[in-house]
Motif scaffolding. Structure first.
Motif, short mmCIF file in Angstrom:
data_model
loop_
_atom_site.label_atom_id
_atom_site.label_comp_id
_atom_site.label_asym_id
_atom_site.label_seq_id
_atom_site.Cartn_x
_atom_site.Cartn_y
_atom_site.Cartn_z
N GLY A 1 18.99 123.54 0.51
CA GLY A 1 18.17 122.83 -0.76
C GLY A 1 16.87 123.16 -0.72
O GLY A 1 15.86 123.46 -1.61
N ARG A 2 16.18 122.90 0.45
CA ARG A 2 14.82 122.99 0.70
C ARG A 2 14.61 124.33 0.30
O ARG A 2 13.49 124.97 -0.22
CB ARG A 2 14.16 122.23 2.69
CG ARG A 2 14.05 120.97 1.46
CD ARG A 2 14.56 120.01 3.13
NE ARG A 2 14.82 118.57 2.93
CZ ARG A 2 14.22 117.45 2.96
NH1 ARG A 2 13.09 117.74 3.28
NH2 ARG A 2 15.21 116.13 3.04
N TYR A 3 15.40 125.06 1.17
CA TYR A 3 14.70 126.76 1.34
C TYR A 3 14.98 127.82 0.29
O TYR A 3 14.05 128.41 -0.30
CB TYR A 3 15.54 126.92 2.81
CG TYR A 3 14.31 128.51 3.37
CD1 TYR A 3 13.84 128.63 4.03
CD2 TYR A 3 15.62 129.93 2.16
CE1 TYR A 3 12.95 129.60 4.25
CE2 TYR A 3 14.67 131.64 2.73
CZ TYR A 3 13.22 131.53 3.50
OH TYR A 3 13.23 132.47 4.19
N PHE A 4 16.78 127.29 -0.10
CA PHE A 4 16.12 128.27 -1.17
C PHE A 4 16.49 127.34 -3.14
O PHE A 4 17.00 127.83 -3.75
CB PHE A 4 18.31 129.04 -0.83
CG PHE A 4 18.04 129.75 0.24
CD1 PHE A 4 17.42 130.94 -0.35
CD2 PHE A 4 18.86 129.33 0.92
CE1 PHE A 4 17.49 131.99 1.25
CE2 PHE A 4 18.84 130.17 1.79
CZ PHE A 4 18.53 131.43 2.33
N GLY A 5 16.19 126.29 -2.99
CA GLY A 5 16.26 125.28 -4.06
C GLY A 5 17.41 124.87 -4.61
O GLY A 5 17.57 124.90 -6.57
N MET A 6 18.54 125.41 -3.92
CA MET A 6 19.80 124.75 -4.34
C MET A 6 20.56 123.47 -4.40
O MET A 6 19.00 122.37 -3.52
CB MET A 6 20.78 125.33 -3.05
CG MET A 6 21.43 127.06 -3.66
SD MET A 6 21.79 127.60 -2.69
CE MET A 6 23.46 126.49 -2.53
N LYS A 7 21.44 123.02 -5.07
CA LYS A 7 20.61 121.41 -6.33
C LYS A 7 22.11 120.80 -4.53
O LYS A 7 23.15 120.64 -4.87
CB LYS A 7 21.21 121.19 -7.56
CG LYS A 7 20.48 122.11 -8.10
CD LYS A 7 21.54 122.22 -10.30
CE LYS A 7 20.46 122.41 -10.89
NZ LYS A 7 21.69 123.68 -12.21
#
Ligand SMILES: NC(=O)c1ccc[n+]([C@@H]2O[C@H](COP(=O)([O-])OP(=O)(O)OC[C@H]3O[C@@H](n4cnc5c(N)ncnc54)[C@H](O)[C@@H]3O)[C@@H](O)[C@H]2O)c1
Length: 356
Positions: free
Chosen positions: A197-203
């Motif tokens: 989530g934090r690094y790749f912006g995934m939900k």
């Protein structure tokens, strides 16, 4: 994005998720290789649940793939690609006692398996919502250092402590405590899911569960506490209470109430969130209180004994503070209390015994 992938689909939370999201109109693809049978023996097999899902859930597709099988998981995700809108990852080795028997197996299922799924998601469906069932064991035995007070039937945290009113929140450290090897492999997975989530912006969303329970559990001595306790209450089989004079407190959430949390996240996802989730002050009990409830519901005296030695890494008092989740998703409510949950477990065990 009409495909929902559920891992551990035949297990307690997985099967509830399959039914719930199929009812909402998604096509559900389940992954489960019945490894629970390998962990805990024939009595804990989830094969019966797989059969039920295949018979009862329209359009349900099951794959007996091992989540550690990178090629197999990759091929499955490639098949559905960006049609995958939701991944609910529940497959795991779930027992802290079992983990010490085969640390390599435990870590490979819990940590590496999670990484395989995250990578498949990033590669084939990066916009999908990824829900992970972590555990309160990521906090290790830090909760045991709280100022606890021994009451007649249970432990409680001191009344003047900030956790007294609502339980333990997500600000507790997960570092420098004794986790059990299971807790450690779940920490690895938990942090990986946050990082995607934090690094790749995934939900991604991590749910750190207290005791998750419900009629669909294949209860075993090493996992599925209320279900196994009720089985013993009904059959007269012996139950052992380990340590803390039976006053250790767990909070218990019905699998339906957990899966409705997943639905809220799916409808309005955020990035890299972590939530404590459990029965909170709404539904919790000590071992002694749980035994009393089972005796009342079955009308039988339980055959149990006490062993002084507590389970390594066991919590003396755990109640989840679920207010962070409630603040993010104010529409969510509990539907089941502890009594209703136990009665349902009892009735389902009666039904299973009749049809066995
Ligand atoms: N039940 C609880 O009290 C509790 C508490 C906190 C966290 N959790 C977590 O919630 C999740 C779901 O728990 P549950 O109670 O539904 O567990 P469960 O054991 O009932 O279900 C897990 C399923 O995963 C399958 N599985 C295991 N290894 C696999 C593998 N390598 N490949 C494919 N399938 C595999 C098993 O066969 C089983 O059917 C787990 O991650 C668990 O650690 C559970």
């Amino acid at each position: 994005m009409s495909i929902c992938i559920v891992t551990g689909a035949s297990g307690l939370i997985g099967a509830e998720s399959v039914r719930h999201f199929a009812r909402l109109g998604l096509t559900v693809v389940g992954i489960d290789n019945d490894m629970r049978r390998y962990f805990f023996g024939d009595g804990a097999s989830t094969a019966w649940s797989r059969r039920q899902l295949e018979q009862e859930v329209p359009g349900y597709v099951h794959h007996g793939i091992d989540i550690r099988d990178e090629a197999g998981i990759g091929a499955l995700f490639a098949e559905y690609g960006s049609d995958i809108g939701l991944i609910i990852h529940c497959a795991s080795q779930p027992s802290h006692d079992w983990a010490a028997r085969e640390p390599m197996t435990d870590f490979s299922v819990n940590a590496t398996g999670t990484l395989v799924l995250l990578e498949a998601t990033r590669k084939h469906c990066p916009d999908a919502v990824f829900v992970f069932t972590s555990t309160n064991k990521v906090y290790g035995d830090t909760p045991n250092r709280l100022p606890l007070v021994e009451l007649e039937r249970r432990y409680e945290v001191a009344e003047d402590h900030p956790y007294h009113a609502h339980g333990i929140d997500e600000s507790m450290s997960i570092d420098q405590s004794k986790h059990s090897l299971f807790g450690a492999s779940k920490v690895a997975a938990d942090v990986l899911v946050q990082e995607y989530g934090r690094y790749f912006g995934m939900k991604t969303a991590v749910f750190r569960g207290g005791c998750l329970t419900g009629p669909g559990h294949s209860g075993a001595e090493l996992h599925g506490f209320l279900s196994y306790l009720m089985q013993c209450a009904m059959t007269g089989n012996h139950y052992t209470v380990y340590g803390y004079r039976g006053k250790q407190v767990r909070d218990n959430i019905h699998c339906h109430d957990l899966v409705t949390c997943f639905e809220h996240v799916w409808r309005a996802p955020r990035v890299g969130e972590v939530y404590n989730i459990g029965g909170s002050r709404h539904a919790n009990c000590s071992m002694l209180e749980a035994i009393e409830m089972c005796e009342r519901i079955t009308g039988r005296t339980m055959n149990w004994s006490y062993n002084e030695t507590n389970r390594a890494g066991d919590h003396i008092w755990w109640i989840s503070d679920v207010r962070k989740f409630q603040a993010h998703y104010p529409g969510w409510r509990y539907e089941y209390d502890l009594e209703q949950t136990l009665v349902q477990i009892h009735d389902e065990l009666v039904r299973r015994a009749r049809t066995a």
